[in-house]
Design an enzyme around this catalytic site. Structure first.
Site, PDB file in Angstrom:
ATOM      1  N   ASP A   1       0.829  -1.201   0.000  1.00 50.92           N
ATOM      2  CA  ASP A   1       0.000   0.000   0.000  1.00 50.92           C
ATOM      3  C   ASP A   1       0.866   1.255   0.000  1.00 50.92           C
ATOM      4  O   ASP A   1       1.622   1.498   0.946  1.00 50.92           O
ATOM      5  CB  ASP A   1      -0.884  -0.042   1.244  1.00 50.92           C
ATOM      6  CG  ASP A   1      -1.945   1.035   1.213  1.00 50.92           C
ATOM      7  OD1 ASP A   1      -2.800   0.965   0.333  1.00 50.92           O
ATOM      8  OD2 ASP A   1      -1.879   1.949   2.046  1.00 50.92           O
TER       9      ASP A   1
ATOM     10  N   ASP B   1      -9.164   0.097   1.605  1.00 46.30           N
ATOM     11  CA  ASP B   1      -9.239   0.575   0.220  1.00 46.30           C
ATOM     12  C   ASP B   1     -10.562   0.169  -0.418  1.00 46.30           C
ATOM     13  O   ASP B   1     -11.232   0.974  -1.065  1.00 46.30           O
ATOM     14  CB  ASP B   1      -8.080   0.009  -0.619  1.00 46.30           C
ATOM     15  CG  ASP B   1      -6.753   0.662  -0.271  1.00 46.30           C
ATOM     16  OD1 ASP B   1      -6.682   1.318   0.787  1.00 46.30           O
ATOM     17  OD2 ASP B   1      -5.780   0.504  -1.038  1.00 46.30           O
TER      18      ASP B   1
ATOM     19  N   THR C   1      -3.454   5.823  -4.193  1.00 48.21           N
ATOM     20  CA  THR C   1      -2.334   6.580  -3.622  1.00 48.21           C
ATOM     21  C   THR C   1      -1.044   6.355  -4.399  1.00 48.21           C
ATOM     22  O   THR C   1      -0.330   7.312  -4.692  1.00 48.21           O
ATOM     23  CB  THR C   1      -2.105   6.190  -2.153  1.00 48.21           C
ATOM     24  OG1 THR C   1      -2.057   4.774  -2.057  1.00 48.21           O
ATOM     25  CG2 THR C   1      -3.217   6.705  -1.284  1.00 48.21           C
ATOM     26  N   THR C   2      -0.767   5.101  -4.741  1.00 48.41           N
ATOM     27  CA  THR C   2       0.468   4.825  -5.476  1.00 48.41           C
ATOM     28  C   THR C   2       0.423   5.520  -6.834  1.00 48.41           C
ATOM     29  O   THR C   2       1.389   6.164  -7.246  1.00 48.41           O
ATOM     30  CB  THR C   2       0.657   3.309  -5.676  1.00 48.41           C
ATOM     31  OG1 THR C   2       0.389   2.656  -4.445  1.00 48.41           O
ATOM     32  CG2 THR C   2       2.052   2.981  -6.131  1.00 48.41           C
TER      33      THR C   2
END
Ligand SMILES: Nc1ncnc2c1ncn2[C@@H]1O[C@H](COP(=O)(O)OP(=O)(O)O)[C@@H](O)[C@H]1O
Ligand SMILES: [Mg+2]
Length: 550
Positions: free
Chosen positions: A63, A392, A96-97
């Site tokens: 994550d 998520d 997010t990544t």
């Protein structure tokens, strides 16, 4: 001859300063180091990172937000990238990544323009136009999610969990997630609102991931305090008390002189009497369940058991709040104030053995929107990563349900944006056109990285995916499992529109903010000093993150 003007010193001694191109390239490098650190985790075939903190605690995760939260970043520009992940996480809980990788790539493309002497202001202007256009393209690409379409929500949950270690069990988990979110969803006029705080997450080691279940109620990680209490109570009337059922210990060291045994007995009787009175107050309220945020001492436990009151001690504050919401009970801070009207209601309270421990299940609550997920897994690390995956998935399903719009994943939307921007750029012209084209190149990093991480040749894949889009297949993306370009909707790789929108928003804002900086003034000891710092500005602790490529 010198007129002898003295330099004026305005900065304190020890202040480090870096200006112009030097400052810019240093910032860009630092930001890119961060994005390179998380790049290999992107997508279903991404790798995990093992993070070890200074105490030796280990976190294994895929994550992006977690990785960036755990590592100590010192460089100021790198810190700004960490903020991108945070804001993305807060807005959507996923992506997010992607947002971080995209920021890194936007800065890389900008660096190339800077090398051609294009002014940062022009680049920022172009990026802004590109971001606006990108969102417009995304909006047109989006498809409505029909109300009550649980199958689509399920696929959205599965897509977000595809990249987490939970992926093998994602069928079961997706059902749990969709069930939980749809249960707590509320209609406010024509709008649907989901408050994820209504979903309680409890973790218990033991059993497999597949044993993870949804409970319509609240779970306390607590057993009843005394074996003599009933194990199960139907039609529970629950008292929530934030006061100790113990005799108060004095703050100062007091000493009582006892001269004969009868005095000692009288003293003990007095103590017992006080405790008994406390239990009487609980009993008088009509409660048959007591959840106490503080301690319950042995004598109190004995009397409570005798009264047949199921009691739990040292409950967490957050659980008290959840219980209050679920059962309608008021948390009472003083036992004297406890009355029947403060009690909450639930159809059933029961102690159940889960793994090696006992937990208290409060079900059939007054408020039907009280929902809990009990996460199971073989080890703590598995459970923690599962919790992140569920976070998520819950977030994307919430967002999808609230907005009712979705786009195709697997880089399909990115390619559509990239091609749309290339069409749009000439209409702007000039040097800003170059910046828009740079943006178009940068966003291709998503399908490129997905391919790379899946062991596919990114050049071949990019050629194939572009040609598919040119033929009007606007949902063509990288099918990482089959290793080919496919229609992502047909493959059920779908994401909420808000996630992609936020990725564009967060990354373009951060990139332009970093580009505008042409002067870094760092006071002594004040974080990452620009001069004399290792390239990329990574603190030594990040050595374990693998090769940063700098
Ligand atoms: N089966 C799949 N095939 C191709 N791409 C996928 C698949 N499942 C998920 N993805 C893509 O993986 C990316 C998300 O990866 P992830 O590691 O979760 O990063 P992020 O933190 O950005 O969400 C998205 O671009 C998504 O579309
Ligand atoms: Mg994700």
């Amino acid at each position: 001859m010198m007129t002898g003007q003295q330099p004026i010193i305005v900065l304190k001694e020890g202040t480090k300063r870096e200006r112009g191109k030097g400052a810019q390239s240093n910032n860009i490098m630092a930001a890119r180091a961060i994005s390179d650190a998380v790049k290999s985790t992107l997508g279903p075939k991404g790798m995990d990172k093992m993070l070890v903190d200074s105490m030796g605690d280990v976190v294994v995760t895929n994550d992006g937000a977690t990785i960036l939260k755990e590592i100590d970043v010192e460089h100021p520009a790198a810190k700004m990238i960490v903020e991108v992940a945070k804001s993305q996480d807060e807005e959507c809980g996923d992506g997010t990544t992607s947002a971080v990788v995209l920021t890194g790539e936007l800065l890389k493309s900008a660096g190339e323009l800077l090398d051609q002497n294009i002014h940062p202001t022009v680049i920022c202007g172009g990026y802004k136009l590109a971001a606006t256009k990108a969102k417009e393209i995304l909006g047109k690409l989006a498809i409505d999610i029909k109300p009550g379409d649980k199958k689509t929500l399920r696929n959205i949950a599965m897509t977000s969990m595809a990249s987490k270690s939970a992926s093998q069990e994602k069928d079961i988990l997706a059902d749990v997630v969709v069930d939980a979110v749809t249960r707590v969803a509320e209609k406010h006029g024509s709008k649907t609102v989901v408050d994820l705080d209504n979903i309680q997450i409890q973790k218990k080691q033991g059993g497999g991931i597949g044993n993870t279940e949804i409970i319509t109620g609240i779970i306390l990680d607590k057993e009843r305090v005394h074996e003599g209490m009933p194990r199960e109570i139907k039609k529970a009337k629950i008292a929530l008390v934030n006061a100790a059922l113990e005799v108060k210990k004095t703050e100062v060291d007091a000493r009582i002189q006892i001269n004969d045994p009868t005095q000692l007995q009288a003293f003990l009787d007095e103590e017992e009497g006080m405790i008994k009175k406390m239990v009487e107050k609980v009993k008088k309220s009509g409660a048959n369940v007591l959840v106490c945020q503080k301690g319950i001492d042995d004598i109190a436990q004995h009397f409570l058991a005798k009264a047949g009151i199921y009691s739990v001690r040292r409950a967490k504050k957050s659980d008290m709040e959840k219980l209050s919401k679920a059962t309608g009970a008021k948390v009472v801070a003083n036992l004297d104030d406890l009355s029947a009207s403060d009690l909450g209601h639930a159809g059933n309270i029961e102690e159940r053995k889960i793994g090696d421990d006992k937990m208290t299940f409060v079900t059939d609550c007054k408020n039907p929107k009280a929902v809990s997920i009990l996460i199971r897994g073989t080890t703590e690390h598995v459970i923690d990563e599962l919790e992140r995956g569920l976070h998520d998935a819950l977030s994307v399903v919430k967002v999808a349900l609230e907005d009712g719009k979705m786009t195709a994943g697997g880089g399909a939307a990115a390619i559509a944006i990239s091609m749309g921007l290339r069409d749009y750029a000439p209409s702007v012209g000039g040097r800003e056109q170059m910046a828009i084209e740079a943006f178009a190149n940068a966003i291709e990093i998503i399908p490129k990285t997905l391919s790379e991480n899946a062991g596919l040749d990114p050049i071949d894949m990019m050629l194939e995916i572009r040609s598919a889009h040119k033929k009007g297949k606007k949902y063509a993306g990288i099918n990482v499992n089959a290793g080919q370009v496919d229609d992502m909707f047909k493959n059920n790789v779908i994401e909420p529109l808000r996630v992609s929108m936020q990725e564009i928003e967060a990354s373009s804002e951060a990139a332009t903010m970093i580009l505008r900086i042409d002067d870094v003034i760092a006071s002594k000891g004040g974080g990452g000093a620009p001069a004399g710092m290792p390239p990329g500005g990574m603190p030594p602790g990040m050595g374990g993150m693998g090769d940063m490529g700098y």
